[in-house]
Design a protein around this motif. Structure first.
Motif, short mmCIF file in Angstrom:
data_model
loop_
_atom_site.label_atom_id
_atom_site.label_comp_id
_atom_site.label_asym_id
_atom_site.label_seq_id
_atom_site.Cartn_x
_atom_site.Cartn_y
_atom_site.Cartn_z
N LYS A 75 59.72 15.76 52.92
CA LYS A 75 59.34 14.91 51.80
C LYS A 75 59.29 15.69 50.49
N VAL A 76 59.42 14.95 49.41
CA VAL A 76 59.01 15.39 48.08
C VAL A 76 57.87 14.48 47.66
N SER A 77 56.74 15.07 47.26
CA SER A 77 55.55 14.28 46.96
C SER A 77 54.91 14.72 45.65
N GLN A 78 54.03 13.87 45.14
CA GLN A 78 53.21 14.24 44.00
C GLN A 78 51.76 14.34 44.43
N VAL A 79 51.01 15.18 43.71
CA VAL A 79 49.58 15.35 43.96
C VAL A 79 48.83 14.45 42.99
N ASN A 80 48.03 13.56 43.54
CA ASN A 80 47.26 12.63 42.71
C ASN A 80 45.98 13.30 42.20
N ASP A 81 45.28 12.62 41.30
CA ASP A 81 44.08 13.19 40.70
C ASP A 81 43.02 13.53 41.74
N ASP A 82 42.97 12.76 42.84
CA ASP A 82 41.98 13.03 43.89
C ASP A 82 42.50 13.99 44.95
N LEU A 83 43.65 14.65 44.66
CA LEU A 83 44.31 15.61 45.53
C LEU A 83 44.93 14.97 46.78
N SER A 84 45.00 13.65 46.81
CA SER A 84 45.81 12.99 47.84
C SER A 84 47.28 13.11 47.45
N LEU A 85 48.16 12.86 48.40
CA LEU A 85 49.59 13.01 48.17
C LEU A 85 50.29 11.66 48.25
N SER A 86 51.23 11.43 47.32
CA SER A 86 52.05 10.23 47.35
C SER A 86 53.51 10.65 47.48
N VAL A 87 54.22 10.09 48.46
CA VAL A 87 55.60 10.44 48.73
C VAL A 87 56.51 9.86 47.66
N LEU A 88 57.37 10.69 47.10
CA LEU A 88 58.37 10.26 46.13
C LEU A 88 59.74 10.08 46.76
N ALA A 89 60.05 10.88 47.78
CA ALA A 89 61.34 10.78 48.48
C ALA A 89 61.18 11.36 49.87
N GLU A 90 61.79 10.69 50.86
CA GLU A 90 61.77 11.22 52.22
C GLU A 90 63.03 10.89 53.01
N GLU A 91 63.95 10.13 52.42
CA GLU A 91 65.20 9.85 53.12
C GLU A 91 66.34 9.67 52.14
N PHE A 92 67.54 9.89 52.63
CA PHE A 92 68.76 9.70 51.84
C PHE A 92 69.71 8.85 52.66
N ASN A 93 70.11 7.72 52.11
CA ASN A 93 70.99 6.77 52.81
C ASN A 93 70.43 6.41 54.19
N GLY A 94 69.11 6.25 54.26
CA GLY A 94 68.48 5.83 55.50
C GLY A 94 68.20 6.94 56.49
N ASN A 95 68.55 8.18 56.14
CA ASN A 95 68.33 9.32 57.03
C ASN A 95 67.26 10.24 56.44
N ARG A 96 66.44 10.77 57.32
CA ARG A 96 65.38 11.69 56.93
C ARG A 96 65.96 12.91 56.22
N LEU A 97 65.28 13.34 55.13
CA LEU A 97 65.63 14.60 54.51
C LEU A 97 65.37 15.74 55.49
N ASN A 98 66.06 16.87 55.29
CA ASN A 98 65.87 18.01 56.19
C ASN A 98 64.48 18.61 56.01
N SER A 99 64.34 19.51 55.06
CA SER A 99 63.03 20.11 54.75
C SER A 99 63.07 20.59 53.30
N PRO A 100 62.77 19.69 52.35
CA PRO A 100 62.80 20.08 50.94
C PRO A 100 62.10 21.41 50.70
N ASN A 101 62.79 22.28 49.98
CA ASN A 101 62.41 23.69 49.92
C ASN A 101 61.85 24.11 48.58
#
Length: 271
Positions: A75-101
């Motif tokens: 995944k690629v995520s953002q850190v929210n003000d309360d330090l929780s995480l929100s996913v911004l991207a996790e798949e491409f053309n319906g397939n899981r991303l490998n391991s964003p580096n």
């Protein structure tokens, strides 16, 4: 002039993704520990900042200051003000991303990241390539380049007209012209840190305000001028993985290694 590296905190499993927070502290990932740590100047110990972190690796921020993570959990995520995480991207053309580096954000908010397979098992892998991607503000994910075996470090030139990406498999650093719409063209071999060995491989990259490029790799931290000539290499006591500019004037480089985090004083200004 560049001083000798000094350890600021240690005792970790495998640190990566250093990021200097504008509030005056350093964040960095410990990938296998599934934790982001916070280190404040004057301390030798680091505190847990986010756990679990999705096996975060690279850390950066968007133009509005939102902290962004590249996560080996796919995944690629953002850190929210309360330090929780929100996913911004996790798949491409319906397939899981490998391991964003690793990732970098342009001043218009577009995010560029690398996606090698370091953190995904063969049975869980759904993409048959390792990509360099662009993530737009509306969530659109675009593949920019798939010619690397292990794309890793990624950086922008000071004027954001060039995108640099290196390949851990070969040590090569490619430079692309980065267009206003976020597409890339004119792929060029910029430099090489050398093939991977037991002292490291092409990994994290950053630029400074004068266009020099810094890349971790075999032998330590390589510094290249704007034309791709290696002008210096800084040696460390262990393999190093990534770097970030920090402190109030961005003249110190913070460098991660498996066990330790180092800092190096310079007489230049980073981005």
């Amino acid at each position: 002039m560049i001083d000798e590296p000094e350890v600021v905190t240690d005792g970790f499993q495998f640190t990566e993704g250093p990021f200097w927070h504008p509030d005056g502290f350093l964040l960095f990932s410990d990938i296998p520990a599934n934790t982001i740590y916070k280190w404040e100047p004057g301390n030798s110990e680091s505190d847990v900042y986010i756990e679990p972190s999705g096996n975060s690796n690279g850390i950066t921020s968007s133009p509005d200051g939102t902290v962004l993570l590249a996560q080996h959990s796919g995944k690629v995520s953002q850190v929210n003000d309360d330090l929780s995480l929100s996913v911004l991207a996790e798949e491409f053309n319906g397939n899981r991303l490998n391991s964003p580096n690793d990732l970098v954000a342009r001043s218009d908010g577009k995010i560029f990241f690398t996606d090698p397979p370091f953190g995904v098992s063969d049975e869980d892998r759904e993409l048959d390539f390792s990509g360099v991607f662009r993530l737009d503000q509306d969530g659109t994910l675009t593949l920019l380049y798939d010619g690397f075996e292990y794309p890793n470090g990624i950086a922008l030139s000071p004027d954001e007209s060039k995108l640099y990406v290196n390949d851990s498999a070969t040590g090569q650093i490619l430079r692309f012209d980065l267009l206003e719409d976020g597409s890339v063209t004119n792929e060029t071999l910029f430099a090489s840190v050398g093939e991977r060995d037991d002292t490291g491989a092409a990994d994290g990259m950053k630029t400074d305000s004068e266009g020099r490029l810094y890349s971790t790799g075999p032998g330590g931290l390589s510094i290249f001028d704007a034309e791709g000539n290696r002008i210096q290499i800084i040696e460390f006591d262990e393999r190093i993985t990534n770097l970030a500019w920090g402190d109030s004037d961005y003249s110190r480089i913070y460098v991660t290694a498996p066990n330790s985090v180092y800092r190096v004083q310079t007489n230049v200004t980073g981005l």
